[in-house]
Design a protein around this motif. Structure first.
Motif, PDB file in Angstrom:
ATOM      1  N   LEU A  62       0.833  -1.195   0.000  1.00 16.49           N
ATOM      2  CA  LEU A  62       0.000   0.000   0.000  1.00 16.49           C
ATOM      3  C   LEU A  62       0.873   1.252   0.000  1.00 16.49           C
ATOM      4  N   GLU A  63       1.950   1.221   0.758  1.00 18.98           N
ATOM      5  CA  GLU A  63       2.892   2.355   0.768  1.00 18.98           C
ATOM      6  C   GLU A  63       3.522   2.559  -0.609  1.00 18.98           C
ATOM      7  N   MET A  64       3.792   1.468  -1.312  1.00 20.11           N
ATOM      8  CA  MET A  64       4.329   1.591  -2.665  1.00 20.11           C
ATOM      9  C   MET A  64       3.332   2.272  -3.595  1.00 20.11           C
ATOM     10  N   SER A  65       2.056   1.928  -3.469  1.00 24.94           N
ATOM     11  CA  SER A  65       1.035   2.574  -4.286  1.00 24.94           C
ATOM     12  C   SER A  65       0.963   4.060  -3.984  1.00 24.94           C
ATOM     13  N   ARG A  66       1.118   4.410  -2.722  1.00 25.29           N
ATOM     14  CA  ARG A  66       1.077   5.821  -2.328  1.00 25.29           C
ATOM     15  C   ARG A  66       2.311   6.575  -2.794  1.00 25.29           C
ATOM     16  N   ASP A  67       3.480   5.967  -2.629  1.00 23.40           N
ATOM     17  CA  ASP A  67       4.737   6.670  -2.873  1.00 23.40           C
ATOM     18  C   ASP A  67       5.246   6.537  -4.312  1.00 23.40           C
ATOM     19  N   PHE A  68       4.825   5.481  -5.016  1.00 30.31           N
ATOM     20  CA  PHE A  68       5.322   5.226  -6.376  1.00 30.31           C
ATOM     21  C   PHE A  68       4.169   4.941  -7.342  1.00 30.31           C
ATOM     22  N   PRO A  69       3.199   5.844  -7.448  1.00 30.27           N
ATOM     23  CA  PRO A  69       2.054   5.569  -8.321  1.00 30.27           C
ATOM     24  C   PRO A  69       2.424   5.474  -9.794  1.00 30.27           C
ATOM     25  N   ARG A  70       3.400   6.270 -10.236  1.00 28.59           N
ATOM     26  CA  ARG A  70       3.786   6.215 -11.650  1.00 28.59           C
ATOM     27  C   ARG A  70       4.429   4.865 -11.984  1.00 28.59           C
ATOM     28  N   GLU A  71       5.254   4.367 -11.072  1.00 25.82           N
ATOM     29  CA  GLU A  71       5.880   3.072 -11.283  1.00 25.82           C
ATOM     30  C   GLU A  71       4.829   1.963 -11.343  1.00 25.82           C
ATOM     31  N   SER A  72       3.813   2.060 -10.487  1.00 22.14           N
ATOM     32  CA  SER A  72       2.743   1.059 -10.487  1.00 22.14           C
ATOM     33  C   SER A  72       1.992   1.073 -11.811  1.00 22.14           C
ATOM     34  N   ARG A  73       1.693   2.269 -12.329  1.00 25.67           N
ATOM     35  CA  ARG A  73       0.975   2.355 -13.600  1.00 25.67           C
ATOM     36  C   ARG A  73       1.843   1.893 -14.770  1.00 25.67           C
ATOM     37  N   LEU A  74       3.153   2.171 -14.696  1.00 22.87           N
ATOM     38  CA  LEU A  74       4.062   1.674 -15.725  1.00 22.87           C
ATOM     39  C   LEU A  74       4.022   0.150 -15.773  1.00 22.87           C
ATOM     40  N   PHE A  75       4.090  -0.473 -14.609  1.00 24.72           N
ATOM     41  CA  PHE A  75       4.055  -1.926 -14.522  1.00 24.72           C
ATOM     42  C   PHE A  75       2.719  -2.450 -15.026  1.00 24.72           C
ATOM     43  N   ALA A  76       1.614  -1.820 -14.613  1.00 26.77           N
ATOM     44  CA  ALA A  76       0.284  -2.261 -15.027  1.00 26.77           C
ATOM     45  C   ALA A  76       0.120  -2.173 -16.538  1.00 26.77           C
ATOM     46  N   ASN A  77       0.603  -1.082 -17.134  1.00 28.59           N
ATOM     47  CA  ASN A  77       0.518  -0.928 -18.589  1.00 28.59           C
ATOM     48  C   ASN A  77       1.275  -2.031 -19.312  1.00 28.59           C
ATOM     49  N   GLU A  78       2.438  -2.378 -18.790  1.00 29.65           N
ATOM     50  CA  GLU A  78       3.232  -3.442 -19.401  1.00 29.65           C
ATOM     51  C   GLU A  78       2.494  -4.775 -19.321  1.00 29.65           C
ATOM     52  N   ILE A  79       1.879  -5.068 -18.192  1.00 36.21           N
ATOM     53  CA  ILE A  79       1.146  -6.326 -18.019  1.00 36.21           C
ATOM     54  C   ILE A  79      -0.067  -6.371 -18.941  1.00 36.21           C
ATOM     55  N   ILE A  80      -0.816  -5.270 -19.014  1.00 28.70           N
ATOM     56  CA  ILE A  80      -2.020  -5.210 -19.850  1.00 28.70           C
ATOM     57  C   ILE A  80      -1.674  -5.474 -21.312  1.00 28.70           C
ATOM     58  N   GLN A  81      -0.495  -5.036 -21.736  1.00 26.96           N
ATOM     59  CA  GLN A  81      -0.067  -5.231 -23.127  1.00 26.96           C
ATOM     60  C   GLN A  81       0.506  -6.624 -23.372  1.00 26.96           C
ATOM     61  N   GLY A  82       0.465  -7.483 -22.342  1.00 28.12           N
ATOM     62  CA  GLY A  82       0.957  -8.842 -22.502  1.00 28.12           C
ATOM     63  C   GLY A  82       2.381  -9.060 -22.063  1.00 28.12           C
ATOM     64  N   ALA A  83       2.941  -8.075 -21.358  1.00 26.14           N
ATOM     65  CA  ALA A  83       4.312  -8.155 -20.823  1.00 26.14           C
ATOM     66  C   ALA A  83       5.334  -8.499 -21.904  1.00 26.14           C
ATOM     67  N   PRO A  84       5.322  -7.793 -23.052  1.00 26.26           N
ATOM     68  CA  PRO A  84       6.266  -8.139 -24.131  1.00 26.26           C
ATOM     69  C   PRO A  84       7.722  -7.913 -23.769  1.00 26.26           C
ATOM     70  N   ARG A  85       7.981  -7.014 -22.814  1.00 31.53           N
ATOM     71  CA  ARG A  85       9.363  -6.681 -22.478  1.00 31.53           C
ATOM     72  C   ARG A  85       9.829  -7.303 -21.168  1.00 31.53           C
ATOM     73  N   ILE A  86       8.904  -7.688 -20.277  1.00 31.40           N
ATOM     74  CA  ILE A  86       9.336  -8.279 -19.000  1.00 31.40           C
ATOM     75  C   ILE A  86       8.774  -9.678 -18.782  1.00 31.40           C
ATOM     76  N   GLY A  87       8.267 -10.292 -19.844  1.00 30.74           N
ATOM     77  CA  GLY A  87       7.738 -11.651 -19.721  1.00 30.74           C
ATOM     78  C   GLY A  87       8.705 -12.607 -19.045  1.00 30.74           C
ATOM     79  N   PRO A  88       9.988 -12.640 -19.472  1.00 30.43           N
ATOM     80  CA  PRO A  88      10.940 -13.553 -18.825  1.00 30.43           C
ATOM     81  C   PRO A  88      11.126 -13.271 -17.332  1.00 30.43           C
ATOM     82  N   ASN A  89      11.037 -12.003 -16.933  1.00 29.56           N
ATOM     83  CA  ASN A  89      11.151 -11.668 -15.510  1.00 29.56           C
ATOM     84  C   ASN A  89       9.981 -12.227 -14.717  1.00 29.56           C
TER      85      ASN A  89
END
Length: 205
Positions: free
Chosen positions: A98-125
């Motif tokens: 929850l603190e991460m969502s509060r303190d790093f909202p842009r990072e959370s949305r970056l990650f969410a966008n990548e997942i929604i697109q099928g994780a083309p760049r971080i699939g192996p991770n």
């Protein structure tokens, strides 16, 4: 003969940081496909050719952000202490997410966008480092269940539900504030109380 490592100047460090911060803003707002190098350069206060001196492409900037993000993303789960009180260990993870969502909202949305697109760049991770850590912590939770320390529950789905219920406050920030009454409202104190109550009731044997 091996060439000596190139010394990075203060200006280069400053510009690299400015580019990554600007890119985080642009990618989190527009997603990878909607973002452009021109937008990132403008947000960073640099010319496009100057930006391309540091990163050869939009893909390279995005990859640099995601590489740094994965470590940050996994740290709260790594900190779940298998030697501590099981309920407090899970609640501690909820609080950290929850603190991460509060303190790093842009990072959370970056990650969410990548997942929604099928994780083309971080699939192996996801199938590698992330899966290994989640499986490890799920096994810890399974042992707590077998010992009667917390209620019987699917460990993987418990972790999924923590992700969903905490990251919501970053990824759907506009919706949260619209429902609660505007940008001046801080949803996090009440969210923490609610989630601690929810998971305490769920996990108490």
């Amino acid at each position: 003969m091996q060439r000596p490592a190139r010394t990075i100047t203060r200006i280069q460090r400053k510009n690299t940081a400015a580019i990554l911060d600007a890119a985080l803003e642009v990618f989190s707002a527009h997603g990878f496909r909607g973002a452009t190098v021109d937008q990132i350069a403008k947000a960073a206060g640099l010319s496009k050719p100057n930006l391309l001196y540091y990163f050869p492409s939009k893909e390279a900037i995005h990859a640099a952000l995601l590489d740094g993000l994965m470590e940050t993303w996994l740290d709260p789960l790594r900190a779940m202490d298998e030697a501590g009180d099981p309920l407090e260990a899970v609640l501690g993870y909820v609080r950290r997410k929850l603190e991460m969502s509060r303190d790093f909202p842009r990072e959370s949305r970056l990650f969410a966008n990548e997942i929604i697109q099928g994780a083309p760049r971080i699939g192996p991770n996801l199938s590698g480092e992330l899966k290994e850590l989640v499986d490890q912590k799920a096994e810890v939770i399974r042992h707590w269940i077998e010992d009667g320390k917390i209620a019987e529950i699917n460990p993987h789905h418990l972790i999924f539900s923590i992700w969903a219920l905490t990251q919501h406050y970053a990824d759907f920030d506009v919706q949260v504030h619209a429902v609660l009454g505007g940008d001046h409202v801080d949803p996090y104190p009440e969210a923490q109380r609610y989630l601690e109550t929810l998971f305490t009731r769920l996990l108490t044997p």
